[in-house]
Scaffold this motif. Structure first.
Motif, PDB file in Angstrom:
ATOM      1  N   ASN A   1      12.168  -1.291 -22.363  1.00 47.04           N
ATOM      2  CA  ASN A   1      11.061  -0.872 -23.229  1.00 47.04           C
ATOM      3  C   ASN A   1      10.337   0.362 -22.701  1.00 47.04           C
ATOM      4  O   ASN A   1       9.321   0.771 -23.266  1.00 47.04           O
ATOM      5  N   SER A   2      10.845   0.942 -21.621  1.00 46.57           N
ATOM      6  CA  SER A   2      10.200   2.101 -21.004  1.00 46.57           C
ATOM      7  C   SER A   2      11.093   3.333 -21.108  1.00 46.57           C
ATOM      8  O   SER A   2      12.224   3.330 -20.612  1.00 46.57           O
ATOM      9  N   ASP A   3      10.588   4.386 -21.740  1.00 49.87           N
ATOM     10  CA  ASP A   3      11.344   5.638 -21.824  1.00 49.87           C
ATOM     11  C   ASP A   3      11.633   6.197 -20.436  1.00 49.87           C
ATOM     12  O   ASP A   3      12.721   6.728 -20.178  1.00 49.87           O
ATOM     13  N   GLU A   4      10.647   6.080 -19.539  1.00 56.40           N
ATOM     14  CA  GLU A   4      10.806   6.636 -18.193  1.00 56.40           C
ATOM     15  C   GLU A   4      11.905   5.908 -17.422  1.00 56.40           C
ATOM     16  O   GLU A   4      12.728   6.532 -16.739  1.00 56.40           O
ATOM     17  N   ILE A   5      11.918   4.572 -17.528  1.00 58.47           N
ATOM     18  CA  ILE A   5      12.956   3.798 -16.830  1.00 58.47           C
ATOM     19  C   ILE A   5      14.324   4.107 -17.425  1.00 58.47           C
ATOM     20  O   ILE A   5      15.314   4.270 -16.699  1.00 58.47           O
ATOM     21  N   ASN A   6      14.399   4.210 -18.737  1.00 59.46           N
ATOM     22  CA  ASN A   6      15.682   4.513 -19.379  1.00 59.46           C
ATOM     23  C   ASN A   6      16.205   5.880 -18.951  1.00 59.46           C
ATOM     24  O   ASN A   6      17.406   6.069 -18.747  1.00 59.46           O
ATOM     25  N   MET A   7      15.298   6.824 -18.800  1.00 55.84           N
ATOM     26  CA  MET A   7      15.691   8.159 -18.342  1.00 55.84           C
ATOM     27  C   MET A   7      16.224   8.093 -16.910  1.00 55.84           C
ATOM     28  O   MET A   7      17.229   8.737 -16.574  1.00 55.84           O
ATOM     29  N   LEU A   8      15.569   7.299 -16.062  1.00 52.83           N
ATOM     30  CA  LEU A   8      16.026   7.122 -14.684  1.00 52.83           C
ATOM     31  C   LEU A   8      17.417   6.493 -14.648  1.00 52.83           C
ATOM     32  O   LEU A   8      18.296   6.942 -13.898  1.00 52.83           O
ATOM     33  N   VAL A   9      17.622   5.472 -15.464  1.00 52.26           N
ATOM     34  CA  VAL A   9      18.921   4.784 -15.494  1.00 52.26           C
ATOM     35  C   VAL A   9      20.034   5.748 -15.899  1.00 52.26           C
ATOM     36  O   VAL A   9      21.118   5.761 -15.298  1.00 52.26           O
ATOM     37  N   LEU A  10      19.774   6.590 -16.901  1.00 52.29           N
ATOM     38  CA  LEU A  10      20.791   7.557 -17.327  1.00 52.29           C
ATOM     39  C   LEU A  10      21.050   8.602 -16.246  1.00 52.29           C
ATOM     40  O   LEU A  10      22.190   9.048 -16.070  1.00 52.29           O
ATOM     41  N   ALA A  11      19.995   8.981 -15.520  1.00 51.93           N
ATOM     42  CA  ALA A  11      20.172   9.945 -14.424  1.00 51.93           C
ATOM     43  C   ALA A  11      21.060   9.354 -13.335  1.00 51.93           C
ATOM     44  O   ALA A  11      21.936  10.038 -12.784  1.00 51.93           O
ATOM     45  N   ILE A  12      20.852   8.079 -13.022  1.00 54.54           N
ATOM     46  CA  ILE A  12      21.689   7.403 -12.026  1.00 54.54           C
ATOM     47  C   ILE A  12      23.131   7.325 -12.524  1.00 54.54           C
ATOM     48  O   ILE A  12      24.081   7.582 -11.779  1.00 54.54           O
ATOM     49  N   ALA A  13      23.292   6.998 -13.800  1.00 53.27           N
ATOM     50  CA  ALA A  13      24.638   6.904 -14.376  1.00 53.27           C
ATOM     51  C   ALA A  13      25.357   8.248 -14.319  1.00 53.27           C
ATOM     52  O   ALA A  13      26.566   8.311 -14.078  1.00 53.27           O
ATOM     53  N   LYS A  14      24.610   9.331 -14.529  1.00 50.14           N
ATOM     54  CA  LYS A  14      25.224  10.660 -14.467  1.00 50.14           C
ATOM     55  C   LYS A  14      25.687  10.970 -13.047  1.00 50.14           C
ATOM     56  O   LYS A  14      26.754  11.565 -12.848  1.00 50.14           O
ATOM     57  N   ILE A  15      24.893  10.574 -12.054  1.00 50.43           N
ATOM     58  CA  ILE A  15      25.276  10.793 -10.652  1.00 50.43           C
ATOM     59  C   ILE A  15      26.609  10.116 -10.352  1.00 50.43           C
ATOM     60  O   ILE A  15      27.448  10.651  -9.624  1.00 50.43           O
ATOM     61  N   TYR A  16      26.806   8.940 -10.959  1.00 53.76           N
ATOM     62  CA  TYR A  16      28.053   8.197 -10.747  1.00 53.76           C
ATOM     63  C   TYR A  16      29.159   8.617 -11.721  1.00 53.76           C
ATOM     64  O   TYR A  16      30.224   7.999 -11.757  1.00 53.76           O
ATOM     65  N   ASN A  17      28.895   9.650 -12.530  1.00 49.26           N
ATOM     66  CA  ASN A  17      29.891  10.178 -13.475  1.00 49.26           C
ATOM     67  C   ASN A  17      30.386   9.135 -14.473  1.00 49.26           C
ATOM     68  O   ASN A  17      31.576   9.095 -14.808  1.00 49.26           O
ATOM     69  N   ILE A  18      29.472   8.280 -14.937  1.00 45.67           N
ATOM     70  CA  ILE A  18      29.833   7.309 -15.967  1.00 45.67           C
ATOM     71  C   ILE A  18      30.076   8.075 -17.269  1.00 45.67           C
ATOM     72  O   ILE A  18      29.202   8.835 -17.713  1.00 45.67           O
ATOM     73  N   PRO A  19      31.227   7.922 -17.907  1.00 50.62           N
ATOM     74  CA  PRO A  19      31.554   8.759 -19.071  1.00 50.62           C
ATOM     75  C   PRO A  19      30.682   8.531 -20.303  1.00 50.62           C
ATOM     76  O   PRO A  19      30.378   9.471 -21.031  1.00 50.62           O
TER      77      PRO A  19
END
Length: 215
Positions: free
Chosen positions: A75-93
């Motif tokens: 429910n948090s835009d900020e947390i969702n943004m963090l999660v996507l940033a972490i996923a990008k670091i791990y190169n999740i497609p």
């Protein structure tokens, strides 16, 4: 497909139903203990009882190199943004997030962190359709003598970053009649740039158009 979902709320549950845990391995991060037990009692999934902001989850508890898609649905835009940033670091497609604020969604797209969805009423169906169509075009039905397909543009596709006219796809092969960018539907112009996360509705008489979109 192995899918990691951050947040175990209503949107996540609707998506779990659509994605079918029998066909996909689903891991959910949910900090509420009661909600964790409820989800595990209903579905054949693993629920990690921690906050999506806990870096230890990604570093130790989840084998991120095996994950195919990350969905940030808290429910948090900020947390969702963090999660996507972490996923990008791990190169999740495949990286998709739910955002209440369109400006944050636009920032996520500009930073290429993932695909922002800002229309919660259609979130689950849009995400499910995208995850299906990014691999294989989904047949939507017929329009006269033509077939209608939904196809998702993914990172690495031939169409990603190209203008519609640069695809050089003749109308005999297929025509893009509609596109959805996570916030709105529109009729594309020749100069519109196709981006990862866009869902295209294509009118065609066959499937030769796939080569022009996917390469």
């Amino acid at each position: 497909m192995k899918i990691l979902i951050a947040g175990g709320g209503e949107f996540a549950e609707n998506l779990i139903k659509m994605l079918n845990p029998r066909e996909n391995e689903i891991i959910v991060i949910e900090k509420d203990e009661a909600r964790k037990r409820e989800l595990e009692s209903k579905y054949d999934i693993l629920v990690i009882n921690k906050s999506a902001t806990d870096i230890d989850v990604y570093a130790r508890e989840v084998k991120m190199d095996e994950i195919n898609a990350v969905l940030a649905l808290t429910n948090s835009d900020e947390i969702n943004m963090l999660v996507l940033a972490i996923a990008k670091i791990y190169n999740i497609p495949i990286r998709i997030g739910r955002f209440a604020e369109e400006k944050i969604g636009e920032l996520v797209r500009e930073l290429q962190l993932g695909i922002p969805i800002t229309q919660p009423k259609i979130l689950a169906s849009i995400v499910a359709d995208y995850m299906s169509s990014v691999l294989i075009p989904v047949h939507l039905g017929k329009l006269g003598s033509f077939d209608l397909y939904a196809v998702g543009v993914a990172e690495g596709d031939r169409a990603a970053g190209s203008r519609v006219k640069d695809l050089e796809m003749s109308e005999e092969v297929g025509k893009i009649i509609l596109m959805f960018d996570g916030t709105r539907f529109k009729v594309p112009s020749d100069d519109d740039v196709l981006k990862p996360g866009d869902i295209l509705v294509i009118m065609a008489t066959g499937t030769d158009f796939i080569a022009y979109i996917k390469g």
